[in-house]
Design a protein around this motif. Structure first.
Motif, PDB file in Angstrom:
ATOM      1  N   THR A  33      50.992  77.425  84.889  1.00  0.00           N
ATOM      2  CA  THR A  33      51.507  77.592  83.539  1.00  0.00           C
ATOM      3  C   THR A  33      50.775  76.601  82.646  1.00  0.00           C
ATOM      4  OG1 THR A  33      53.657  78.236  84.420  1.00  0.00           O
ATOM      5  CG2 THR A  33      53.586  77.595  82.106  1.00  0.00           C
ATOM      6  N   VAL A  34      50.298  77.075  81.498  1.00  0.00           N
ATOM      7  CA  VAL A  34      49.466  76.256  80.628  1.00  0.00           C
ATOM      8  C   VAL A  34      50.110  76.122  79.254  1.00  0.00           C
ATOM      9  CG1 VAL A  34      47.162  75.974  79.617  1.00  0.00           C
ATOM     10  CG2 VAL A  34      47.411  77.074  81.857  1.00  0.00           C
ATOM     11  N   ILE A  35      50.214  74.892  78.800  1.00  0.00           N
ATOM     12  CA  ILE A  35      50.634  74.610  77.427  1.00  0.00           C
ATOM     13  C   ILE A  35      49.356  74.409  76.628  1.00  0.00           C
ATOM     14  CG2 ILE A  35      51.797  72.977  75.889  1.00  0.00           C
ATOM     15  CD1 ILE A  35      53.560  72.210  78.378  1.00  0.00           C
ATOM     16  N   VAL A  36      49.112  75.291  75.654  1.00  0.00           N
ATOM     17  CA  VAL A  36      47.949  75.174  74.787  1.00  0.00           C
ATOM     18  C   VAL A  36      48.472  74.742  73.426  1.00  0.00           C
ATOM     19  CG1 VAL A  36      45.934  76.327  73.799  1.00  0.00           C
ATOM     20  CG2 VAL A  36      46.812  77.063  76.027  1.00  0.00           C
ATOM     21  N   TYR A  37      48.042  73.552  72.987  1.00  0.00           N
ATOM     22  CA  TYR A  37      48.497  73.134  71.668  1.00  0.00           C
ATOM     23  C   TYR A  37      47.298  72.921  70.759  1.00  0.00           C
ATOM     24  CZ  TYR A  37      47.635  68.038  71.884  1.00  0.00           C
ATOM     25  OH  TYR A  37      47.053  66.801  71.931  1.00  0.00           O
ATOM     26  N   PHE A  38      47.495  73.284  69.504  1.00  0.00           N
ATOM     27  CA  PHE A  38      46.440  73.240  68.500  1.00  0.00           C
ATOM     28  C   PHE A  38      46.785  72.172  67.475  1.00  0.00           C
ATOM     29  CE2 PHE A  38      46.656  77.462  70.294  1.00  0.00           C
ATOM     30  CZ  PHE A  38      45.329  77.726  70.590  1.00  0.00           C
ATOM     31  N   TYR A  39      45.820  71.318  67.157  1.00  0.00           N
ATOM     32  CA  TYR A  39      46.053  70.229  66.215  1.00  0.00           C
ATOM     33  C   TYR A  39      44.864  70.126  65.268  1.00  0.00           C
ATOM     34  CZ  TYR A  39      43.027  67.569  69.384  1.00  0.00           C
ATOM     35  OH  TYR A  39      41.980  67.141  70.149  1.00  0.00           O
ATOM     36  N   PRO A  40      45.093  69.631  64.050  1.00  0.00           N
ATOM     37  CA  PRO A  40      44.037  69.647  63.027  1.00  0.00           C
ATOM     38  C   PRO A  40      42.852  68.721  63.270  1.00  0.00           C
ATOM     39  CG  PRO A  40      46.195  69.583  61.993  1.00  0.00           C
ATOM     40  CD  PRO A  40      46.411  69.364  63.467  1.00  0.00           C
ATOM     41  N   ALA A  41      43.090  67.461  63.653  1.00  0.00           N
ATOM     42  CA  ALA A  41      41.957  66.525  63.713  1.00  0.00           C
ATOM     43  C   ALA A  41      42.260  65.334  64.605  1.00  0.00           C
ATOM     44  CB  ALA A  41      41.607  66.029  62.318  1.00  0.00           C
ATOM     45  N   ALA A  42      41.338  65.064  65.519  1.00  0.00           N
ATOM     46  CA  ALA A  42      41.456  63.895  66.386  1.00  0.00           C
ATOM     47  C   ALA A  42      41.443  62.620  65.560  1.00  0.00           C
ATOM     48  CB  ALA A  42      40.301  63.873  67.385  1.00  0.00           C
ATOM     49  N   MET A  43      42.139  61.620  66.056  1.00  0.00           N
ATOM     50  CA  MET A  43      42.164  60.270  65.499  1.00  0.00           C
ATOM     51  C   MET A  43      42.824  60.177  64.116  1.00  0.00           C
ATOM     52  SD  MET A  43      38.832  58.409  67.113  1.00  0.00           S
ATOM     53  CE  MET A  43      37.480  59.469  66.720  1.00  0.00           C
ATOM     54  N   THR A  44      43.679  61.136  63.791  1.00  0.00           N
ATOM     55  CA  THR A  44      44.521  61.025  62.612  1.00  0.00           C
ATOM     56  C   THR A  44      45.920  60.649  63.097  1.00  0.00           C
ATOM     57  OG1 THR A  44      45.017  63.398  62.671  1.00  0.00           O
ATOM     58  CG2 THR A  44      43.164  62.693  61.267  1.00  0.00           C
ATOM     59  N   PRO A  45      46.742  60.046  62.243  1.00  0.00           N
ATOM     60  CA  PRO A  45      48.028  59.523  62.727  1.00  0.00           C
ATOM     61  C   PRO A  45      48.926  60.540  63.438  1.00  0.00           C
ATOM     62  CG  PRO A  45      47.538  58.632  60.558  1.00  0.00           C
ATOM     63  CD  PRO A  45      46.491  59.682  60.846  1.00  0.00           C
ATOM     64  N   GLY A  46      49.167  61.705  62.832  1.00  0.00           N
ATOM     65  CA  GLY A  46      50.048  62.696  63.452  1.00  0.00           C
ATOM     66  C   GLY A  46      49.481  63.262  64.731  1.00  0.00           C
ATOM     67  N   CYS A  47      48.189  63.561  64.720  1.00  0.00           N
ATOM     68  CA  CYS A  47      47.551  64.136  65.904  1.00  0.00           C
ATOM     69  C   CYS A  47      47.490  63.118  67.041  1.00  0.00           C
ATOM     70  CB  CYS A  47      46.163  64.656  65.554  1.00  0.00           C
ATOM     71  SG  CYS A  47      46.215  66.030  64.367  1.00  0.00           S
TER      72      CYS A  47
END
Length: 156
Positions: A33-47
């Motif tokens: 089972t794979v959790i694929v998560y999408f995020y806007p930009a590495a090394m930003t506070p939320g990400c």
């Protein structure tokens, strides 16, 4: 904007480079089972918060049968710096042309500081052992998302 995925949909297959340049193909993870998560930009506070939360939960997620893939438009070298800087244990994948982001409904119009812009929609999709979507969450919050996801999956 691409159509969003829903439970019961077949997850679109992909092959993307990780932070070392090695290719990762979703269909090669069948049986897990794979959790694929999408995020806007590495090394930003939320990400960073979200990636650290996934990394902190990785051992317990893996022991429950889950693998975690994080996908962003960042280049592999930036992802490598992100992994190193924050000690991340999750697999980070690069989608600079945003084809996978679009195919999974994780790129399109969104509100940012009250304005409508086009960009990565923070999203998480869970894919079962056969490649079928079992959970699809869009416009998730970075902070607290992993804890909520764990509850939604019945892990906590």
């Amino acid at each position: 904007m691409s159509d969003r995925l829903s439970p019961g949909d077949t997850a679109p297959d992909f092959t993307l480079p990780d932070d070392t340049g090695a290719e990762v193909t979703l269909s090669e993870l069948r049986g897990r089972t794979v959790i694929v998560y999408f995020y806007p930009a590495a090394m930003t506070p939320g990400c960073t918060k979200q990636a650290c939360d996934f990394s902190d939960s990785l051992d317990s997620l893996r022991s429950a049968g889950y693998e975690v893939l994080g996908v962003s438009p960042d280049a592999p070298d930036k992802l490598a710096r992100f992994r190193e800087r924050d000690g991340l244990g999750i697999t980070l994948l690069s989608d600079p042309d945003k084809q996978v982001l679009r195919a999974w409904g994780a790129f399109g119009e969104k509100k940012l500081y009250g304005k409508v812009v086009e960009g990565v929609i923070r999203s998480t999709v869970v894919v079962d052992e056969e490649g079928t979507v079992t959970l699809a969450q869009y416009n998730v919050k970075a902070t607290g998302h992993v804890a909520k996801l764990r509850r939604d999956l019945g892990l906590d």
